[in-house]
Write an enzyme that holds these catalytic residues in place. Structure first.
Site, mmCIF file in Angstrom:
data_model
loop_
_atom_site.group_PDB
_atom_site.id
_atom_site.type_symbol
_atom_site.label_atom_id
_atom_site.label_comp_id
_atom_site.label_asym_id
_atom_site.label_seq_id
_atom_site.Cartn_x
_atom_site.Cartn_y
_atom_site.Cartn_z
ATOM 1 N N GLU A 53 7.522 5.811 -12.119
ATOM 2 C CA GLU A 53 8.621 6.615 -12.926
ATOM 3 C C GLU A 53 9.044 5.714 -14.383
ATOM 4 O O GLU A 53 9.314 6.295 -15.693
ATOM 5 C CB GLU A 53 9.793 7.199 -12.047
ATOM 6 C CG GLU A 53 9.856 8.551 -11.123
ATOM 7 C CD GLU A 53 9.719 6.967 -10.306
ATOM 8 O OE1 GLU A 53 10.413 8.067 -8.729
ATOM 9 O OE2 GLU A 53 9.108 6.174 -10.019
ATOM 10 N N CYS A 85 14.628 4.603 -9.986
ATOM 11 C CA CYS A 85 14.146 5.335 -11.539
ATOM 12 C C CYS A 85 15.116 6.865 -11.553
ATOM 13 O O CYS A 85 14.751 6.616 -13.011
ATOM 14 C CB CYS A 85 13.044 5.255 -10.649
ATOM 15 S SG CYS A 85 12.015 4.303 -10.295
ATOM 16 N N GLU A 293 -9.541 -4.190 14.715
ATOM 17 C CA GLU A 293 -10.886 -4.129 14.817
ATOM 18 C C GLU A 293 -10.704 -5.079 16.151
ATOM 19 O O GLU A 293 -11.630 -6.289 15.940
ATOM 20 C CB GLU A 293 -11.749 -4.818 13.800
ATOM 21 C CG GLU A 293 -11.781 -3.669 12.468
ATOM 22 C CD GLU A 293 -12.568 -4.591 10.910
ATOM 23 O OE1 GLU A 293 -12.785 -5.097 11.724
ATOM 24 O OE2 GLU A 293 -12.166 -4.372 10.692
#
Length: 362
Positions: A53, A85, A293
């Protein structure tokens, strides 16, 4: 309604430009509209920098009095690394704010929207909320649980094998699939594997995407048996690296630290790492997301410990066979089909003949 929706869809598109750069902050986009025309737009570019913003407002060259702003997440209302903001929106003279997702951060959590209303601004909440929520599962998990969002990733053949009976696994999937994996490594803050994978494959666990971000590398190694000459240790000065163990040996710890490896000590659970304790410690280090992984042992342990939120299953168009060949998930397994780990909200993508199935782990 279609025009309003289009503006929010554009804000979502902008927000995604921050992938790999804003963690542990959320992805956020903002679009400013006046008299039916977009007068500026922007997104949260990088952690520690201005939010979407404020970026959109600061760079706007037109009068914003009476304008509307479409923002994918509730505007912040507190001082952190950047000013609130809500303050920028109020000062700009914006009259209407369309908010997609609600911010579960206790520092915001409805306070931002209320401050805007208290200043006479019209606030429309939950606008395209489902679509806005979909871009920030990592943030919503991390800000509420204080532990990383964990995505389990593996590649297997069409007959469910991780490798041949000899242990050879390169390559199961094609180049297009592997390219997508490096996008994931760019997206997630960290990548984690087990000592078995390190000993068998000697991987680098880095991101080889052009312009990509290298994830923090984490190795689960209860006995601290990782070889000092493996690729991960030898490149620890270049790529942030953590080895988690239960039984630290001072001489080995000192040697690893001299290479740039960070060693953390985790509680023991039946001779293995307590993965829930590990997640707690990693969350305290501001690691909001992990791409797991691992091999079949770690994969099952992670599922059993309840730390996995998401799954990426790549299927290569090959058959390996072999009764002794590894499968993606080992361990004891479940006793009955009703005990299975369920995958919901599944999505299927094709990569030049390979298939990716992804979804939420329940």
């Amino acid at each position: 309604m279609d025009a309003h929706r289009n503006y929010m869809m554009r804000a979502i598109e902008l927000a995604k430009k921050g992938i790999g750069a804003v963690n542990p902050n959320p992805l956020v986009g903002a679009v400013i509209v006046k008299d039916g025309r977009i007068i500026n737009e922007d997104y949260h570019h990088r952690y520690g920098e201005y939010h979407a913003e404020r970026n959109a407002i600061l760079n706007c060259q037109e009068d914003m009095t009476g304008a509307a702003i479409y923002v994918t997440l509730e505007p912040c209302c507190h001082y952190g690394k950047t000013p609130p903001c809500t303050e920028a929106i109020i000062d700009a003279g914006i009259s209407t704010v369309y908010i997609g997702s609600r911010d579960p951060n206790p520092l915001v959590a409805g306070k931002g929207a209320q401050i805007l209303r208290d200043h006479g601004i019209t606030v429309i909440e939950d606008f395209c909320r489902e679509e806005c929520d979909a871009i920030n599962p990592v943030f919503f998990h991390y800000i509420t649980k204080k532990t990383p969002f964990v995505a389990l990733k593996y590649a297997m053949t069409m007959d469910g094998k991780l490798a041949t009976y000899t242990g050879a696994s390169q390559w199961i999937t094609n180049e297009s699939s592997r390219k997508h994996v490096h996008l994931l490594r760019h997206t997630y803050t960290a990548i984690m594997t087990g000592i078995g994978t390190v000993l068998a494959d000697n991987p680098m666990m880095n991101c080889r995407m052009k312009g990509g971000r290298n994830p923090i590398r984490i190795v689960c190694d209860s006995q601290l048996s990782i070889p000092l000459d493996c690729k991960i240790c030898q490149t620890a000065g270049e790529y942030p690296t953590i080895v988690a163990c239960c039984h630290p040996k001072s001489e080995k710890v000192n040697a690893l630290q001299s290479l740039g490896v960070q060693v953390i000590v985790v509680k023991e659970d039946h001779g293995h790492l307590d993965l829930q304790d590990l997640m707690k410690q990693l969350g305290e280090k501001h690691i909001d997301s992990i791409l797991l992984e691992g091999g079949q042992t770690l994969n099952y342990a992670a599922l059993e410990a309840g730390i996995v939120q998401y799954l990426y299953c790549y299927i290569g168009a090959k058959l390996f066979g072999g009764t002794s060949a590894f499968t993606p998930v080992g361990g004891q397994g479940v006793a009955t089909p009703s005990d299975a780990f369920s995958i919901t909200n599944t999505k299927i993508t094709s990569f030049d003949g390979d298939i990716l199935i992804e979804g939420t782990v329940k």
